[in-house]
Scaffold this active site. Structure first.
Site, PDB file in Angstrom:
ATOM      1  N   GLY A  10      95.700  72.568 -17.316  1.00 34.60           N
ATOM      2  CA  GLY A  10      94.962  72.458 -16.056  1.00 34.60           C
ATOM      3  C   GLY A  10      93.719  71.626 -16.236  1.00 34.60           C
ATOM      4  O   GLY A  10      92.805  72.017 -16.959  1.00 34.60           O
ATOM      5  N   ARG A  40      95.628  62.427 -12.102  1.00 39.99           N
ATOM      6  CA  ARG A  40      94.431  63.149 -12.532  1.00 39.99           C
ATOM      7  C   ARG A  40      94.118  62.860 -14.004  1.00 39.99           C
ATOM      8  O   ARG A  40      92.971  62.608 -14.376  1.00 39.99           O
ATOM      9  CB  ARG A  40      94.616  64.648 -12.307  1.00 39.99           C
ATOM     10  CG  ARG A  40      93.402  65.484 -12.698  1.00 39.99           C
ATOM     11  CD  ARG A  40      93.650  66.961 -12.452  1.00 39.99           C
ATOM     12  NE  ARG A  40      93.738  67.249 -11.025  1.00 39.99           N
ATOM     13  CZ  ARG A  40      94.091  68.423 -10.538  1.00 39.99           C
ATOM     14  NH1 ARG A  40      94.425  69.411 -11.357  1.00 39.99           N
ATOM     15  NH2 ARG A  40      94.128  68.630  -9.238  1.00 39.99           N
ATOM     16  N   GLU A 162      85.521  82.371 -15.908  1.00 40.97           N
ATOM     17  CA  GLU A 162      84.456  81.371 -15.848  1.00 40.97           C
ATOM     18  C   GLU A 162      83.460  81.727 -14.757  1.00 40.97           C
ATOM     19  O   GLU A 162      83.847  82.038 -13.633  1.00 40.97           O
ATOM     20  CB  GLU A 162      85.057  79.983 -15.558  1.00 40.97           C
ATOM     21  CG  GLU A 162      84.080  78.856 -15.750  1.00 40.97           C
ATOM     22  CD  GLU A 162      83.395  78.941 -17.103  1.00 40.97           C
ATOM     23  OE1 GLU A 162      82.193  79.263 -17.129  1.00 40.97           O
ATOM     24  OE2 GLU A 162      84.051  78.731 -18.124  1.00 40.97           O
ATOM     25  N   LEU A 164      80.749  79.606 -14.048  1.00 38.98           N
ATOM     26  CA  LEU A 164      79.971  78.412 -13.704  1.00 38.98           C
ATOM     27  C   LEU A 164      79.953  78.210 -12.193  1.00 38.98           C
ATOM     28  O   LEU A 164      80.859  78.645 -11.482  1.00 38.98           O
ATOM     29  CB  LEU A 164      80.523  77.176 -14.417  1.00 38.98           C
ATOM     30  CG  LEU A 164      81.953  76.704 -14.117  1.00 38.98           C
ATOM     31  CD1 LEU A 164      82.029  75.876 -12.852  1.00 38.98           C
ATOM     32  CD2 LEU A 164      82.500  75.903 -15.300  1.00 38.98           C
ATOM     33  N   ALA A 165      78.931  77.540 -11.731  1.00 41.56           N
ATOM     34  CA  ALA A 165      78.833  77.181 -10.312  1.00 41.56           C
ATOM     35  C   ALA A 165      79.012  75.675 -10.188  1.00 41.56           C
ATOM     36  O   ALA A 165      78.415  74.913 -10.953  1.00 41.56           O
ATOM     37  CB  ALA A 165      77.478  77.598  -9.739  1.00 41.56           C
ATOM     38  N   GLU A 166      79.838  75.258  -9.254  1.00 39.88           N
ATOM     39  CA  GLU A 166      80.021  73.824  -9.071  1.00 39.88           C
ATOM     40  C   GLU A 166      78.708  73.196  -8.620  1.00 39.88           C
ATOM     41  O   GLU A 166      77.948  73.764  -7.856  1.00 39.88           O
ATOM     42  CB  GLU A 166      81.136  73.567  -8.065  1.00 39.88           C
ATOM     43  CG  GLU A 166      82.508  73.936  -8.625  1.00 39.88           C
ATOM     44  CD  GLU A 166      83.635  73.624  -7.653  1.00 39.88           C
ATOM     45  OE1 GLU A 166      83.576  72.564  -7.004  1.00 39.88           O
ATOM     46  OE2 GLU A 166      84.558  74.438  -7.545  1.00 39.88           O
ATOM     47  N   LYS A 221      85.114  89.382 -12.919  1.00 38.14           N
ATOM     48  CA  LYS A 221      85.053  88.072 -12.266  1.00 38.14           C
ATOM     49  C   LYS A 221      85.145  88.225 -10.745  1.00 38.14           C
ATOM     50  O   LYS A 221      84.347  87.644  -9.998  1.00 38.14           O
ATOM     51  CB  LYS A 221      86.194  87.192 -12.780  1.00 38.14           C
ATOM     52  CG  LYS A 221      86.369  85.879 -12.044  1.00 38.14           C
ATOM     53  CD  LYS A 221      85.159  84.977 -12.157  1.00 38.14           C
ATOM     54  CE  LYS A 221      85.439  83.618 -11.516  1.00 38.14           C
ATOM     55  NZ  LYS A 221      84.277  82.733 -11.563  1.00 38.14           N
ATOM     56  N   LYS A 268      69.869  81.767   0.785  1.00 37.43           N
ATOM     57  CA  LYS A 268      69.633  80.608   1.629  1.00 37.43           C
ATOM     58  C   LYS A 268      70.644  80.622   2.774  1.00 37.43           C
ATOM     59  O   LYS A 268      71.848  80.483   2.559  1.00 37.43           O
ATOM     60  CB  LYS A 268      69.783  79.314   0.810  1.00 37.43           C
ATOM     61  CG  LYS A 268      69.582  78.047   1.614  1.00 37.43           C
ATOM     62  CD  LYS A 268      68.144  77.920   2.100  1.00 37.43           C
ATOM     63  CE  LYS A 268      67.935  76.605   2.838  1.00 37.43           C
ATOM     64  NZ  LYS A 268      66.590  76.512   3.446  1.00 37.43           N
ATOM     65  N   PHE A 273      79.567  79.998   3.422  1.00 39.70           N
ATOM     66  CA  PHE A 273      79.922  79.630   2.054  1.00 39.70           C
ATOM     67  C   PHE A 273      81.318  79.023   2.007  1.00 39.70           C
ATOM     68  O   PHE A 273      82.166  79.253   2.865  1.00 39.70           O
ATOM     69  CB  PHE A 273      79.813  80.826   1.100  1.00 39.70           C
ATOM     70  CG  PHE A 273      80.691  82.016   1.403  1.00 39.70           C
ATOM     71  CD1 PHE A 273      82.063  81.979   1.201  1.00 39.70           C
ATOM     72  CD2 PHE A 273      80.136  83.203   1.885  1.00 39.70           C
ATOM     73  CE1 PHE A 273      82.868  83.072   1.465  1.00 39.70           C
ATOM     74  CE2 PHE A 273      80.933  84.321   2.139  1.00 39.70           C
ATOM     75  CZ  PHE A 273      82.304  84.245   1.943  1.00 39.70           C
ATOM     76  N   CYS A 277      86.366  79.814  -4.910  1.00 37.13           N
ATOM     77  CA  CYS A 277      86.418  81.187  -5.425  1.00 37.13           C
ATOM     78  C   CYS A 277      86.048  82.282  -4.438  1.00 37.13           C
ATOM     79  O   CYS A 277      86.745  83.303  -4.361  1.00 37.13           O
ATOM     80  CB  CYS A 277      85.503  81.317  -6.648  1.00 37.13           C
ATOM     81  SG  CYS A 277      86.153  80.469  -8.114  1.00 37.13           S
TER      82      CYS A 277
END
Length: 466
Positions: A10, A40, A162, A164-166, A221, A268, A273, A277
């Site tokens: 992936g 890709r 994971e 992480l935040a994009e 998660k 904020k 959103f 995810c």
């Protein structure tokens, strides 16, 4: 057990950046990212780093430093699986669009295909790591497939979700709050967990690497994303109340965010959103709760989604109502299509639904986004099947220049918080718009006083008239 060869199945928003950072921090480990999408992989291998399929600030430099040294991108999935001691599964797990659990449950067909391919190819023992966001107890399904369809080799399944935040993926990967690894409590499971711990220890302090059982890791998660999305929906619910009472949601958010028990993050107010995810994981959580008969739990989390959808709907309704109850034939400019700034990801972006609502009212939309290409924008709309592809292309145009996008527009809607939007020559934009000229700031990033002094009729989400 020392890992020397990693394969990641992936090459998307998680797999690509995660493996690039592992390769950078672990030069002694060969990291191969595989994907059946030839275009890709070609983009990941492109000499022009601006053409990487995933845009994240700083990612191009990391790829440049590690690519063809110990970081490789390939379509030869079997070869990479065969050579690896550790295999990360980082494929898409979309919400089901068919059958039982339609609209809520995660579709695990790509996960199962990966498991069957790993089982078919593997001739030596492997550690298989769940990197995709998965329902609780997916690991047991993967292990069942591997153990019953493989070549009698031993597999250990780990969960390594994971967080992480994009838009901030690179710093999130380089300096994570924590790394979570779930594994079996058997001696063999402990060895596998430790092997992955040692990979991360190349740059993450051991105190920030948390080990749990597999089920706790998988559920953590989903829970993390549910809690974050809940905060967004909570402040968005207050934004509507602020508009009615004359309060300012930014002032409210600052006041409550200074409480150490609450904190300032994810407070904020916005048009809603998006991303790959939040909605998917909450729907998954709702489905799991319902499957166990926990209806009250399911109802609680489903309300987060209901509020998010309401926020997008009321934003588009407000545009229609303000423009004298009709937008038919009127040009509406969208500044931003990505679900957030500093990414080219559009999955579940609020812009898609707002555009769909306005197109259904026969508005003519002009879109400018600094990183999202026209093909992606049209694909997002076509996926909804609200109208024909021809109608979408007739009613919505994509511009490569923001000033051209705003030219002769009746109204501007800010849908993504790109920093560059605050630097535009708004007097020039105002001069070339239809009057009265409206700005609907769905991200609250523009200066109200400046725009109103120019002559704009300005609406900021969560800001009421005193």
């Amino acid at each position: 057990m020392k890992i020397k060869n990693i394969c990641c199945i992936g090459a998307g928003y998680v797999g690509g950046p995660t493996m690039a950072v592992i390769a950078q921090k672990c030069p002694h480990i060969k990291v191969t990212v595989v994907d059946i999408n030839e275009a890709r992989i070609a983009a990941w291998n492109d000499k022009d780093l601006s053409k990487l399929p995933v845009f994240e600030p700083g990612l191009d430099d990391i790829v440049k430093g590690a690519r063809d040294r110990n970081l490789f991108f390939s379509t030869d999935v079997d070869k990479a699986i065969d050579e690896a001691e550790m295999i990360f599964i980082s494929v898409n797990t979309p919400t089901k669009t068919y059958g039982k659990g339609k609209g809520m449950a995660a579709d695990l067909k790509y996960i199962e295909l990966c498991a069957r391919q790993i089982a078919r190819v593997s001739k030596t023992d492997k550690i298989v790591v769940e990197k995709s966001t998965l329902p609780v107890r997916t690991a047991s399904a993967i292990k069942s497939i591997l153990d019953n369809t493989g070549n009698h080799v031993q597999f250990q399944i780990l969960s390594n979700p994971e967080f992480l935040a994009e838009g901030t993926a690179v710093p999130d990967l380089l300096n994570p709050d924590r790394v979570l690894i779930g594994g079996d409590t058997t001696p063999e499971g402990a060895i596998a967990v430790n092997a992955l711990v040692e990979v991360y220890e190349n740059w993450v302090p051991r105190a920030q690497i948390l080990t749990t059982n597999v089920w706790s890791s998988e559920l953590s998660k989903l829970t993390a994303n549910a809690f974050l999305a809940q905060r967004v929906s909570s402040i968005n619910a207050m934004s509507e109340l602020c508009e009615k009472t004359g309060a300012d949601v930014d002032e409210v958010a600052k006041a409550i965010g200074m409480d150490s028990r609450i904190g300032p993050k994810f407070l904020k107010a916005s048009v809603g959103f998006g991303g790959s995810c939040f909605q998917k994981d909450i729907l998954n959580l709702v489905y799991i709760a319902k499957s166990y008969g926990l209806d009250k739990v399911a109802d609680y989390w489903e309300q987060v989604i209901i509020m998010n959808n309401h926020q997008k709907q009321r934003f588009s309704d407000n545009i229609v109502n303000t423009l004298y109850n009709t937008v038919s034939g009127k040009k509406i400019t969208f500044l931003g299509w990505a679900f957030k700034k500093d990414t080219n990801d559009t999955r579940e972006s609020a812009a898609i639904n707002v555009a769909d609502n306005l197109l259904s009212e026969q508005a003519e939309i002009s879109v400018y986004d600094p990183k999202v290409v026209a093909e992606r924008i049209y694909a997002d709309l076509d996926y909804l099947n609200t109208r024909t592809e021809e109608e979408n292309k007739r009613l919505l145009k994509v511009s490569k220049d923001p000033y051209q996008a705003c030219n002769q527009s009746h109204a501007i809607a800010v849908l993504t918080e790109w920093d560059e939007f605050t630097t535009y020559d708004w007097e020039r934009i105002y001069k070339n718009m239809k009057k009265p000229a409206f700005v609907f700031d769905g991200r609250g990033i523009l200066d109200q006083e400046t725009l109103e002094n120019i002559g704009f009729v300005y609406y900021k989400i969560g800001s009421g008239v005193e």
